[in-house]
Design an enzyme around this catalytic site. Structure first.
Site, short mmCIF file in Angstrom:
data_model
loop_
_atom_site.label_atom_id
_atom_site.label_comp_id
_atom_site.label_asym_id
_atom_site.label_seq_id
_atom_site.Cartn_x
_atom_site.Cartn_y
_atom_site.Cartn_z
N LYS A 136 -10.12 -8.52 -9.17
CA LYS A 136 -11.33 -7.49 -9.01
C LYS A 136 -10.88 -6.10 -9.65
O LYS A 136 -11.70 -5.49 -9.50
CB LYS A 136 -11.57 -7.42 -7.56
CG LYS A 136 -12.19 -8.64 -7.26
CD LYS A 136 -12.66 -8.56 -5.67
CE LYS A 136 -13.47 -7.40 -5.15
NZ LYS A 136 -14.90 -7.69 -5.75
N TYR A 161 -25.38 -0.12 -7.70
CA TYR A 161 -24.95 -1.43 -7.29
C TYR A 161 -25.94 -1.62 -5.66
O TYR A 161 -26.44 -2.58 -5.71
CB TYR A 161 -23.49 -1.66 -6.99
CG TYR A 161 -23.07 -2.80 -6.18
CD1 TYR A 161 -23.48 -4.35 -6.75
CD2 TYR A 161 -22.72 -2.63 -4.77
CE1 TYR A 161 -22.97 -5.11 -5.67
CE2 TYR A 161 -22.38 -3.54 -4.01
CZ TYR A 161 -22.51 -4.99 -4.39
OH TYR A 161 -22.27 -6.07 -3.64
N SER A 209 -25.47 -6.59 0.49
CA SER A 209 -24.43 -5.55 0.71
C SER A 209 -24.79 -4.46 1.71
O SER A 209 -25.79 -4.04 1.69
CB SER A 209 -24.04 -5.00 -0.73
OG SER A 209 -22.99 -4.10 -0.51
#
Length: 321
Positions: free
Chosen positions: A177, A139, A113
């Protein structure tokens, strides 16, 4: 066969669609659909079977002729507070898949990411030493931990191993989402409900309201990179996947209005307190590394991608790609 984890999710289902369009139907989809509506993302796809993520690791040793695992399944919420869950889901699970691919000598393509870059003060160059990166949320840190494990602790390697640092991805199939969907999706809904789009005011004097910058990348470009990697299984490494251009949220909102043939109507609202200290004001992928390995396809310009997404998908009752 090709295994796609997160295959009912946003990027994963688009990858399955792209593989189908290339004539590949020998696909296993791994996900955790539960009581969500993500099943809609796979009802127009061709695949061998769907496996719940909790059963997949137990089933995996019995699979034959696995060519590649495309690991896109993760807890992707940047506001997730349960780090133990992030560790188990994003780190330990990924490590188990790595070990299988290393043992079988097959391709392993996984989602890292751009959140690993933190506030961006060190830049967004995928050629830099990743040791110094400080993600702003759990995250991003869970993704950084796996990248570091690959660098320092992996004892054996798959035939092909690729980590992809996705930047701000948007496009069809992101409808389930929730708050993590793109500004284009939320903006379209706001236009339909109120006739305007709300954007956060800037809390940084270097950026005007709406001028916060992101590298917005169309999901179909993500799929293009992944299928190119499958075709070039001699390529391994950690790569940024973004357009290499920084665009403002204001420009993104204006493109959404223009796709609907409407005059822009933007309202600036206060940023929530819990985001102020963890907000990125600028992201832009450095793409020289990916290009140097031979990826030559052009990324879809932001305005063109927004127009296609709005006209061909959102305005058609959230059509599925």
């Amino acid at each position: 066969m090709i295994i796609v984890t997160g295959g009912a999710g946003f990027i994963g289902s688009c990858v399955v669609r792209t593989l189908n369009d290339l004539g590949r139907f020998d696909i296993v989809i791994v996900d955790n659909i539960a009581s969500t509506e993500k099943w809609m993302n796979i009802r127009n796809k061709k695949f061998i079977k769907y496996v719940h993520k909790s059963a997949f690791l137990m089933e995996l040793p019995s699979y034959k002729n696995v060519e590649a695992i495309i690991h896109l399944g993760a807890q992707s919420s940047t506001t997730e507070k349960d780090f133990d869950y992030l560790w188990k889901n994003n780190f330990e699970y990924t490590k188990s898949l790595w070990d299988y691919c290393a043992e079988k000598q097959i391709s392993f393509i996984y989602a890292s990411s751009a959140a690993t870059y933190g506030d961006g003060k060190l830049g967004f160059d995928d050629r830099m030493n990743i040791d110094s990166l400080l993600p702003l949320n759990g995250y991003g840190y869970s993704k950084q931990l796996f990248d570091l494990w690959v660098k320092y602790q992996a004892a054996h390697f798959p035939k092909q191993h690729v980590g992809l640092k996705f930047f701000n991805v948007f496009g069809p199939n992101e409808y389930f989402k929730g708050s993590m969907a793109s500004m284009v999706f939320h903006g379209f809904r706001q236009i339909k409900e109120t006739g305007k789009i709300k954007l956060f005011k800037s809390c940084n004097p270097e950026y005007k309201d709406g001028e916060q910058l992101r590298d917005f990348v169309y999901v179909k470009d993500i799929c293009s990179v992944i299928t190119w990697l499958l075709d070039n299984d001699n390529i391994s490494g950690l790569f940024n996947v973004g357009t290499g251009k920084a665009e403002s949220f204001k420009a993104l909102a204006e493109a959404t209005f223009l796709a609907l043939d409407m005059e822009p109507n933007i309202e600036y609202i206060q940023m929530p307190e819990h985001l102020k200290e963890k907000y990125q004001y600028y992201t832009k992928a450095e793409t020289d590394k990916l290009r140097s390995f031979g990826y030559s396809r052009d990324f879809v310009p932001m305005h063109d991608a927004v127009t296609e997404y709005v006209v061909e998908y959102l305005a058609r009752n959230y059509d599925i790609f």
